[in-house]
Design an enzyme around this catalytic site. Sequence first.
Site: not given
Length: 321
Positions: A159-160, A162, A182, A239, A263, A268, A286, A288
């Site tokens: 829950l940062g 983004i 965290r 990621r 995404d 990759e 990728h 986003g």
Amino acid sequence: MQPTLLLASRVSESFHECLKARFRVVEATAAGFDAAVAALAPELAGEIRIVVAFGSTHMPGASLARLPQLGLICCLGSGYDGIDLNYAAERGIAVTNSPGANARSVADLAMAMGLLISSVRNLPAARHYLEAGRWQGNAGERMQPVHGLTGRRLGICGLGAIGLNVARRAAAFDMEVGYHGRHVRPEVPYPYFDSIVQLATWADVLVVSLRADAGTYHAIDAAVLQALGPDGFLINVSRGTTVDEAALLQALKTGRIAGAGLDVYEHEPAIPGELFQLPHVALTPHIGGSTLEAAQEQEACVLANIEAYLRGEPPRTPVSP
């Protein structure tokens, strides 16, 4: 004399011109940071003070050691998982990122008319249905109805910036939101779950917005996917390394989860071909954070960090090991 800057990733033409107007720009001429640095003449390598690149660019300490005057690494975007932070700290090299610059854009892709709706409502199959000429109006064959989003449970893993933007957008769909991270965030109204497995057990949809580091490698594993269950969907906009891709493929092929929206990918730019054949799987390359608005915010943040460094001031958005 203008400070010398190594540009190790592609940027917009306008930002490229902006950098050239202010700095002596050295462009990476070989694929990969290691090869690009190795290709520099020693005297040129010795003049580079600043590196600008995407945070996923692999920058090991051995390569950074070839840049003796390096004092600042500016990462475009919020990630910095490619940088050897321990080496940078030992050398006194400041590392910065652009936190939150692309958060809204990534959240848009995850939620509104993006991966979540595309996967849950099976929009790829709907397009194929149309292309095949199978739609004959209400009197003809109909696609099978699916569950909507209203009232469903959205679990956010990380829950940062983004994750918070995803949560806000989920409210417009009348979804319940829970999270794991965290740390507990007492300022938010969403329930906290002590583990990813507990969150996945509760959720109908699991959105992954974790920062990539050693602690989050394969955080979404077979156990998490089993807990998400046969009606659950996985959305990954963080990621690719945060998800065990082999376990995800197996879960999708065997119906242990209902679908996915991806995404990002573990290796990759390689994408397992089987993903393209599976129902309820939405895929994007990728993108986003690939909006004009996000790019402008990232570029402004990079310039602010460089200007602070050249004035001898602390960086605006530092990161540390």
